[in-house]
Write a protein that holds these residues in place. Structure first.
Motif, PDB file in Angstrom:
ATOM      1  N   GLN A 181       4.238 -19.401  42.298  1.00 49.68           N
ATOM      2  CA  GLN A 181       4.040 -20.095  40.652  1.00 49.68           C
ATOM      3  C   GLN A 181       2.817 -20.279  40.126  1.00 49.68           C
ATOM      4  OE1 GLN A 181       6.897 -20.257  39.190  1.00 49.68           O
ATOM      5  NE2 GLN A 181       6.320 -20.286  37.647  1.00 49.68           N
ATOM      6  N   ARG A 182       2.064 -20.805  41.524  1.00 51.07           N
ATOM      7  CA  ARG A 182       0.325 -21.289  40.642  1.00 51.07           C
ATOM      8  C   ARG A 182      -0.120 -19.446  39.943  1.00 51.07           C
ATOM      9  NH1 ARG A 182      -3.475 -25.073  43.535  1.00 51.07           N
ATOM     10  NH2 ARG A 182      -4.422 -25.628  42.217  1.00 51.07           N
ATOM     11  N   PHE A 183       0.309 -18.161  41.289  1.00 50.69           N
ATOM     12  CA  PHE A 183      -0.839 -17.741  40.279  1.00 50.69           C
ATOM     13  C   PHE A 183       0.050 -16.636  39.616  1.00 50.69           C
ATOM     14  CE2 PHE A 183       0.052 -12.337  40.542  1.00 50.69           C
ATOM     15  CZ  PHE A 183      -1.428 -12.367  41.184  1.00 50.69           C
ATOM     16  N   TYR A 184       1.457 -17.392  39.261  1.00 47.09           N
ATOM     17  CA  TYR A 184       1.901 -16.557  37.881  1.00 47.09           C
ATOM     18  C   TYR A 184       1.233 -17.423  36.476  1.00 47.09           C
ATOM     19  CZ  TYR A 184       5.822 -14.251  41.222  1.00 47.09           C
ATOM     20  OH  TYR A 184       6.146 -13.854  42.231  1.00 47.09           O
ATOM     21  N   ASP A 185       1.578 -18.588  36.497  1.00 45.47           N
ATOM     22  CA  ASP A 185       1.083 -18.960  36.061  1.00 45.47           C
ATOM     23  C   ASP A 185      -0.510 -18.777  35.302  1.00 45.47           C
ATOM     24  OD1 ASP A 185       3.396 -20.481  35.562  1.00 45.47           O
ATOM     25  OD2 ASP A 185       3.000 -22.487  36.552  1.00 45.47           O
ATOM     26  N   ALA A 186      -1.331 -18.584  36.274  1.00 47.16           N
ATOM     27  CA  ALA A 186      -2.569 -18.322  36.266  1.00 47.16           C
ATOM     28  C   ALA A 186      -2.565 -16.942  35.181  1.00 47.16           C
ATOM     29  CB  ALA A 186      -3.216 -18.432  37.607  1.00 47.16           C
ATOM     30  N   CYS A 187      -1.375 -16.129  35.766  1.00 58.20           N
ATOM     31  CA  CYS A 187      -1.841 -14.938  35.551  1.00 58.20           C
ATOM     32  C   CYS A 187      -1.594 -14.917  33.687  1.00 58.20           C
ATOM     33  CB  CYS A 187      -0.914 -13.424  35.631  1.00 58.20           C
ATOM     34  SG  CYS A 187      -1.431 -13.110  36.890  1.00 58.20           S
ATOM     35  N   TRP A 188      -0.674 -15.812  33.042  1.00 57.87           N
ATOM     36  CA  TRP A 188      -0.017 -15.864  31.910  1.00 57.87           C
ATOM     37  C   TRP A 188      -0.584 -16.584  30.963  1.00 57.87           C
ATOM     38  CZ3 TRP A 188       3.233 -14.160  28.747  1.00 57.87           C
ATOM     39  CH2 TRP A 188       4.147 -15.278  27.891  1.00 57.87           C
ATOM     40  N   GLU A 189      -1.937 -17.620  31.681  1.00 57.71           N
ATOM     41  CA  GLU A 189      -2.832 -18.247  30.545  1.00 57.71           C
ATOM     42  C   GLU A 189      -4.023 -17.504  30.658  1.00 57.71           C
ATOM     43  OE1 GLU A 189      -5.143 -22.310  32.565  1.00 57.71           O
ATOM     44  OE2 GLU A 189      -2.571 -22.616  32.750  1.00 57.71           O
ATOM     45  N   ALA A 190      -3.991 -16.256  31.658  1.00 58.81           N
ATOM     46  CA  ALA A 190      -5.379 -14.789  31.637  1.00 58.81           C
ATOM     47  C   ALA A 190      -4.895 -14.381  30.447  1.00 58.81           C
ATOM     48  CB  ALA A 190      -5.112 -14.648  32.611  1.00 58.81           C
ATOM     49  N   ILE A 191      -3.358 -14.042  30.175  1.00 62.32           N
ATOM     50  CA  ILE A 191      -3.178 -13.468  28.567  1.00 62.32           C
ATOM     51  C   ILE A 191      -2.935 -13.601  27.722  1.00 62.32           C
ATOM     52  CG2 ILE A 191      -2.855 -11.387  30.454  1.00 62.32           C
ATOM     53  CD1 ILE A 191       0.373 -11.826  29.862  1.00 62.32           C
ATOM     54  N   ALA A 192      -2.500 -15.069  27.913  1.00 67.24           N
ATOM     55  CA  ALA A 192      -1.856 -15.758  26.734  1.00 67.24           C
ATOM     56  C   ALA A 192      -2.544 -16.460  25.884  1.00 67.24           C
ATOM     57  CB  ALA A 192       0.071 -16.422  27.200  1.00 67.24           C
ATOM     58  N   ILE A 193      -2.028 -16.900  24.361  1.00 66.33           N
ATOM     59  CA  ILE A 193      -2.642 -17.890  23.740  1.00 66.33           C
ATOM     60  C   ILE A 193      -2.211 -19.014  24.018  1.00 66.33           C
ATOM     61  CG2 ILE A 193      -3.057 -17.642  21.641  1.00 66.33           C
ATOM     62  CD1 ILE A 193      -2.195 -14.949  20.340  1.00 66.33           C
ATOM     63  N   ALA A 194      -3.899 -19.728  23.821  1.00 67.24           N
ATOM     64  CA  ALA A 194      -3.141 -21.133  24.314  1.00 67.24           C
ATOM     65  C   ALA A 194      -2.190 -21.502  23.276  1.00 67.24           C
ATOM     66  CB  ALA A 194      -4.509 -21.936  25.003  1.00 67.24           C
ATOM     67  N   SER A 195      -1.545 -22.392  23.357  1.00 68.15           N
ATOM     68  CA  SER A 195      -0.466 -23.116  22.485  1.00 68.15           C
ATOM     69  C   SER A 195      -0.975 -25.021  21.940  1.00 68.15           C
ATOM     70  CB  SER A 195       0.664 -23.256  22.992  1.00 68.15           C
ATOM     71  OG  SER A 195       1.281 -23.521  24.139  1.00 68.15           O
TER      72      SER A 195
END
Lengths: 204, 204, 204, 204
Positions: free
Chosen positions: A190-204
DNA sequence: GATGAATGAGTTTTCATTCAT
DNA sequence: TATGAATGAAAACTCATTCAT
């Protein structure tokens, strides 16, 4: 075609498929265990519990076996991973689902990952089509495109986004297989998925 | 030791080194061009402009050549990349510098990357020490540790941080070598570095 | 090129030629003894007193060996047989001389005949050039042409004259090798030459 | 034996013969097309439209197939050629008739010739009886003997006469099959027969 | 009888390594 | 040191024959 011949044909095809599959599975295990370099037809036959000559009933030769295996894995992968894609869901949810599917796929079929890695980095070895190397990335491309459109994913070049997702996934799997981390430990995935998402997502 | 024998010895050592280097460089070129699978001693000798037997004067055998080459690259890499590390600089600056050094290293020595990739995924082939695979990652580990201490880098498990950095770098290089992106195009590298940093850094 | 290197090169070439020749001679013996069907690389190597792999230093493969042998024989044959042709002599004398040379050639090199016969009648086996089959007939063609011009040889189509000469020579050699006749017995050869001449000559 | 079983047996035998013939015909075609060297059981079966295993119901093995085919051709040949022999006719007429029969036989069954040639020059391959090679020559021997008795044929050793007849026939057929001459062109066959007769006959 | 998948011994070919020069 | 011809073990591949169906 009467019922009998239909049944016969069905059984016939099943047996054929089973042997082809048995051969491919043997290769998978051997490549994982000993690497491409030590792969040979005799070993494949032994591992599959058949005679060496039998392989040539199902494949043209060594290269054909390898390429067939690659195609099988790619097909299997794309099917399993794309399974997670649901139009109606948010990009983030789809991203999580697909990344999870991919990781689960490789964790379940450990040999697949090892094979794909070795196949991918063997230039001109067994490669009918160099571009096929990127077939595995198709599901990710699709998701990225949608995310950019919806402005939830950063407007970075595809290559950079791809690197952040695919590259990091690859590496974490490698680290897992080398026992440098343990993806099965609670929370890590889960932490890995979140870290990946944060890497590519626009911070909301 | 008189001057003459000193000169002789010096010349002698130089020649030795030159031939060893010539052999390693040949392997590098061949692995890039044809892949590990098609590598053989005769080709190496031809490419180096020497006789096949000569290789055995400098190396124990094929595996020894491969392993020596790996060590050479690792040493070279760590030296060039660590060159960029300056204690007094900020973690972010050091991160940029090292990532840039690594990318520049592989862009300059394209064959190195191809070789490393193939070497890494050939399990039990030529590998004296499986852990050496991670030798290349040492500079990154060092930087991560410092960053976490200074609370500029997210407090994620090393494996995850490593994946985000090393994995994405690997993939972008692969994409570059496969002409799917062009790291020499203005701005691309910088955007990549920034994206990587954002992936691991605590937003300020 | 100094004297030393010249000598070295000369010796080098001689050794190469000797081994190539040794291999071809082995094939010759084996084809005679066991026939094309039973010929294999291991036997060739054994017969030549070398290792199987060595053959591949001198030839591309089995077919290459066979074709090289054929070319060698054809060259040798044409040279030996044409040796007998002297412009100033009468057609009859030349005919006798060439027929005699051909017969002597095959009697001396018994294996040549056996090989040529088997090679000739193996369609698409090892044949680079189907027309080469008729290269052996060139000396005869030349003689026939001159004879017709001088009106000492019947004005029959070339194919018929050729059949009477070459065909009967072939058959008598076969009968000789099968011990159905003995060309070494006094007078037999002469009677054969005369019979052949009478078959094609205009009765004076 | 009632009528029914008789019919069954008849049909049974017919089928057997048909399949045997089909196999032999396949071999014939394949030997002509690809040569002895490329002949194999699978190809034979495919060409005959049956399964590979089926061949073994009719023949002991590969050699048996080949030998059976040879015998079939010899039998066929002798029958067709001897058909032309009529005691009451002159030797010359019989000679013409038989030579014509032989030529026509091979022109009609082109594959026979190709097979016979290759079979003959494959020493110890498939040969149960080396002397069978000369079985084909029996009709000629008979005619020669009679001709010598009647003093219309030269008193030359059999081997020489045989060479002039059989050898030249062989060669003209080869030239025909290689398109170096055309025996179907008007007058050519007749000129050939006459030339052969002149070669062996006592000039009247 | 008919099938054709399976076998495994035999074949061709490759190639790391040695060694006489 | 340097060579490269020679080796021979091991690899890829073929194919006559068998046998369960």
């Amino acid at each position: 075609m009467n019922v009998h011949s239909f049944v016969c044909k069905f059984v016939f095809i099943r047996l054929i498929m089973d042997k082809k599959q048995a051969i491919l599975k043997s290769v998978l295990r051997l490549v994982k265990r000993d690497g491409f370099y030590h792969l040979n037809m005799k070993k494949i036959a032994e591992e599959a519990g058949i005679a060496a000559g039998t392989i040539y009933l199902y494949f043209k030769g060594k290269e054909d076996v390898i390429n067939a295996l690659y195609k099988m894995i790619v097909t299997d992968f794309n099917q399993k991973v794309l399974d997670g894609y649901i139009e109606s869901r948010s990009v983030k949810e789809n991203f999580h689902e697909m990344l999870n599917n991919a990781i689960q796929f490789y964790l379940k079929e450990r040999d697949y990952f090892s094979f794909i890695e070795q196949y991918t980095y063997a230039p001109f070895l067994f490669k009918e089509n160099q571009d096929e190397n990127f077939m595995l990335l198709l599901p990710i491309y699709k998701m990225m495109k949608e995310g950019k459109k919806q402005k939830v994913i950063k407007n970075l070049p595809d290559a950079i986004l791809l690197s952040l997702i695919h590259g990091s996934m690859n590496t974490i799997l490698k680290l897992h297989l080398a026992h440098k981390t343990d993806l099965n430990k609670k929370g890590i995935k889960q932490r890995f998925y979140d870290a990946c998402w944060e890497a590519i997502a626009i911070a909301s």
